[in-house]
Write an enzyme that holds these catalytic residues in place. Structure first.
Site, PDB file in Angstrom:
ATOM      1  N   CYS A 116      44.473  45.306 -12.849  1.00 21.76           N
ATOM      2  CA  CYS A 116      43.596  45.585 -11.716  1.00 21.76           C
ATOM      3  C   CYS A 116      43.536  47.101 -11.508  1.00 21.76           C
ATOM      4  O   CYS A 116      44.573  47.760 -11.395  1.00 21.76           O
ATOM      5  CB  CYS A 116      44.122  44.894 -10.460  1.00 21.76           C
ATOM      6  SG  CYS A 116      43.155  45.275  -8.978  1.00 21.76           S
ATOM      7  N   CYS A 140      41.546  36.580 -21.093  1.00 27.79           N
ATOM      8  CA  CYS A 140      42.533  35.508 -20.941  1.00 27.79           C
ATOM      9  C   CYS A 140      43.420  35.913 -19.755  1.00 27.79           C
ATOM     10  O   CYS A 140      44.243  36.818 -19.869  1.00 27.79           O
ATOM     11  CB  CYS A 140      43.320  35.422 -22.243  1.00 27.79           C
ATOM     12  SG  CYS A 140      44.511  34.118 -22.323  1.00 27.79           S
TER      13      CYS A 140
END
Length: 152
Positions: A116, A140
Site C-alpha cells: 500500500c 495475488c
C-alpha cells in the site's frame, strides 16, 4: 477454515484514537488495532494460507480497500478466478495509484511485491500470468489485507 470478510468499519486506522498520517503509525499502534493474522501478514510481510481467505471466492460488486488505512486498491470489475488460492485482480485502481511495486528476491524467488502506497502494508504480489485479454497481470492479494465495500 475461511477467514473473516472484513468491512469498512474494520479498517485499522479508523480505530486509532488520534488522526495520524498512516506512515507515522508505530508498529505497536498497528498491533493494538489489527487482528493478529492481519498484523502478521500486512505489517510483517506474511502470507495467509491459500484457499482460506474470505475474498478468494467473493465476487460481489464493489471495491476493495487496504484494511490498515482504507486506501482504495481494487474494483470488483478487475477480479477474476485464478485458482491460485488468493483473490486475483487484473489491475489496481488508477494504474497503481495506491500501490507500490518492489522487487522481492526472498525465498530464492524473483517476484514483484505489492504494498500500500499510503501506509506501507504488505498486500501480496503481482505476476505476469494474468488474463491476456485484459492487462496480462495477476495481482495475488491476501484477503486479510483488504476490506470490502459493496456497491449499491
Amino acid at each position: 477454515m475461511t477467514t473473516k470478510k472484513f468491512r469498512m468499519e474494520d479498517v485499522g486506522l479508523s480505530k486509532l484514537k488520534v488522526e495520524k498520517n498512516p506512515k507515522d503509525v508505530k508498529q505497536t499502534e498497528w498491533k493494538s488495532v489489527l487482528p493478529n493474522e492481519v498484523y502478521r501478514v500486512a505489517r510483517e510481510s506474511g502470507t495467509e494460507t491459500p484457499h482460506t481467505g474470505g475474498f478468494n471466492d467473493h465476487f460481489e460488486k464493489g471495491r476493495y480497500v487496504c484494511l490498515c488505512c482504507g486506501s482504495e486498491l481494487f474494483n470488483s470489475d478487475a477480479k477474476f478466478w485464478a485458482g491460485c488460492g488468493w483473490p486475483a485482480f487484473s489491475e489496481s485502481v488508477g494504474q497503481d495509484a495506491n500501490i507500490v511495486r518492489i522487487v522481492d528476491r526472498s525465498h530464492g524467488m524473483h517476484r514483484t511485491e505489492v504494498r500500500c502506497k499510503t501506509c506501507d502494508a504488505h498486500l501480496g504480489h503481482v505476476f505476469n500470468d494474468g488474463p491476456k485479454e485484459t492487462t496480462g497481470e495477476r495481482y495475488c492479494i491476501n484477503s486479510v489485507c483488504m476490506a470490502f465495500e459493496k456497491k449499491d
